[in-house]
Motif scaffolding. Structure first.
Motif, PDB file in Angstrom:
ATOM      1  N   TYR A 108      -4.195   3.055  -4.237  1.00 37.40           N
ATOM      2  CA  TYR A 108      -2.824   2.773  -3.791  1.00 37.40           C
ATOM      3  C   TYR A 108      -2.485   1.284  -3.917  1.00 37.40           C
ATOM      4  O   TYR A 108      -1.351   0.927  -4.220  1.00 37.40           O
ATOM      5  CB  TYR A 108      -2.618   3.282  -2.355  1.00 37.40           C
ATOM      6  N   GLU A 109      -3.466   0.427  -3.681  1.00 36.43           N
ATOM      7  CA  GLU A 109      -3.210  -1.007  -3.862  1.00 36.43           C
ATOM      8  C   GLU A 109      -2.941  -1.316  -5.338  1.00 36.43           C
ATOM      9  O   GLU A 109      -2.118  -2.180  -5.652  1.00 36.43           O
ATOM     10  CB  GLU A 109      -4.388  -1.820  -3.322  1.00 36.43           C
ATOM     11  N   ILE A 111      -1.529   0.838  -7.392  1.00 35.72           N
ATOM     12  CA  ILE A 111      -0.158   1.332  -7.612  1.00 35.72           C
ATOM     13  C   ILE A 111       0.847   0.303  -7.091  1.00 35.72           C
ATOM     14  O   ILE A 111       1.868   0.034  -7.722  1.00 35.72           O
ATOM     15  CB  ILE A 111       0.052   2.701  -6.920  1.00 35.72           C
ATOM     16  N   LYS A 112       0.529  -0.291  -5.938  1.00 35.11           N
ATOM     17  CA  LYS A 112       1.437  -1.309  -5.378  1.00 35.11           C
ATOM     18  C   LYS A 112       1.594  -2.493  -6.327  1.00 35.11           C
ATOM     19  O   LYS A 112       2.718  -2.972  -6.567  1.00 35.11           O
ATOM     20  CB  LYS A 112       0.892  -1.789  -4.022  1.00 35.11           C
ATOM     21  N   GLN A 115       3.858  -1.310  -9.004  1.00 31.87           N
ATOM     22  CA  GLN A 115       5.246  -1.224  -8.514  1.00 31.87           C
ATOM     23  C   GLN A 115       5.910  -2.598  -8.541  1.00 31.87           C
ATOM     24  O   GLN A 115       7.057  -2.743  -8.966  1.00 31.87           O
ATOM     25  CB  GLN A 115       5.271  -0.698  -7.077  1.00 31.87           C
TER      26      GLN A 115
END
Lengths: 311, 311
Positions: A108-109, A111-112, A115
């Motif tokens: 998720y980091e 993906i962040k 983003q």
């Protein structure tokens, strides 16, 4: 009949025939990097890409942040190659119960980071248990014009967005599992783990007659353009740049750089066609006919599609 | 820390915090059956749901058409519960190489049946190889008004769209693996394999203050409404109808029907709240406070959330 006997594209063709599309708001369905629909005055792009443990990555070898980055990049690259900006993503997780939280947190980091770099937001998702770790991302993009694979025209030039071949060399280096790597090797590995979708080239994409992202390999992906546009694509070998790190790699390991430039997948660079002068690397031209050819001085050789297939 | 120690909702909360949403076009993100974004004058709904072999279905026991139907229904149900019509889907396949083509063909035929019934089109997807069979579907819906979980108000009534409990009874019958089944048992099994999302009730949904689809179980799903709307939900036991086939099942196998009505997941029926008189089954009301309660004559008992969790 086992699906491996149909082959990946054979399977996709057969399945898509079961679900014909009959919707006036659907501008493009299947058959391209993204599907495209009309909503009011807007064009929306949809794509989906998955990372499966064992098929796309080896859990013990990958930094989870790189995994999140790469998953995002593969989706953004599809959106960009159709001329759009990435807007929203959904993430569907299938996770073994005994997975360490730190691993998925790292994903998720990653993906962040993606983003923040590409400018999209994850707005929903799903979590399920599984034996095999899989992370599926679907993405929505927005555009005012759809650039596909089917409008390359005779007389167009063929462009690529950067030196190619680095991702395949990087993967081979990773699989060598060496205790230490030279600097040039680290750079090739970095290119494999941290590819960048070419969102900086959107204006060039919009000026192109066709565009595709290089995820299966240059020859394979240009093969899609050739088939869908019903044209012959000629690559001029002497115009293909050889990246300096790739050159050192090929000298050290006694490899032919063109096997990397022509067939490396997961590059997430772009191949574009246009009759205009674009500030990109011009590598060939479009003629009447079919297939993808390599021109060496005066010899013209038809290239086999040796792109990556799941089946 | 293993993810199973965080629990499904604990994991989701932690992950979503890594990806905060800061986009004025996003009306609803995470936290509901669908995410909702504004595109021009339209509201679009996004959801994703997966079917994983071993977690959601047993390959040898399920008819692949039922699998395609159920996957579609679970997505459509999310769209409908937010007030929308399903429009477009993407299908992401992770398939073992030795899978029989007939199986995945059957899944697609089930999706086709669902498309024809619900009125959406599959417009794209992805294929990958895996060891474990997984089919992930993401869906886009369209609406003019978003109905969520957070606007149930004190004074509202609570409605359900049909008798509940049948899917859980059906699943238990399937797992009994009997040589033959009685007629009432076949009907319960049918309800498990062929649930119908309540697209016929869209006008009722739009008149409701809140709506949720019953995928985890009535108590668990009303628990989401209670938490997000910050209200107390009272279910009146005497108003809960007992389906006739469920009644026979409970007599035969010596079960308490209310354990099925209150806790059966995968029903894909709707629970709605409204201060209006809806032509649906009225089962309770909303008060100030928190939690989900069962009222029996004059006794009020707080119900535990025993809904299905992946972790």
């Amino acid at each position: 009949m086992k699906i491996e006997n149909l082959g990946e594209f054979g399977l996709i063709d057969k399945l898509n025939q079961i679900l014909p599309i009959d919707d006036k708001d659907v501008i493009v369905g299947y058959s391209d990097d993204c599907a495209c629909v009309k909503v009011g005055n807007d064009l929306l792009l949809f794509t989906v890409d998955i990372q499966v443990e064992g098929s796309h990555f080896i859990k013990e070898k990958i930094n989870p942040k790189d995994l999140g980055w790469k998953l995002s990049t593969s989706n953004v690259s599809d959106i960009v190659s159709c001329g759009g900006k990435p807007r929203w993503a959904l993430v569907s997780l299938a996770l073994p119960k005994d997975l360490d939280y730190e691993f998925i947190k790292g994903v998720y980091e990653g993906i962040k980071e993606a983003q923040d770099y590409y400018g999209f937001f994850t707005i929903g998702g799903n979590v399920s248990s599984s034996k095999q770790l899989m992370i599926d991302m679907s993405m929505v993009g927005q555009t005012d014009i759809f650039v596909g694979r089917d409008k390359a025209r005779v007389g167009d030039f063929v462009y690529i967005s950067s030196n190619l071949g680095l991702s395949k060399a990087g993967l081979e280096l990773i699989l060598m599992d060496k205790d230490s790597y030279e600097d040039f090797e680290k750079k090739l590995i970095e290119k494999h783990y941290r590819p960048k979708a070419r969102i900086d080239l959107l204006e060039n994409v919009k000026k192109s007659s066709s565009c595709i992202d290089i995820s299966d390999g240059l020859v394979s992906d240009l093969g899609h353009v050739s088939k869908r546009s019903k044209v012959k694509i000629v690559i001029e070998k002497e115009k293909l740049p050889i990246d300096n790190n790739l050159k050192i790699f090929c000298q050290k390991y006694n490899k032919d750089p063109y096997q990397y430039i022509l067939y490396s997948g997961e590059e997430y660079e772009l191949a574009l066609t246009s009759d205009k002068d674009l500030d990109l690397i011009k590598i060939g031209y479009i003629e009447e006919g079919e297939g993808v050819y390599l021109k060496t001085q005066e010899k013209l050789e038809k290239l086999d599609d040796k792109g990556f297939r799941h089946f």
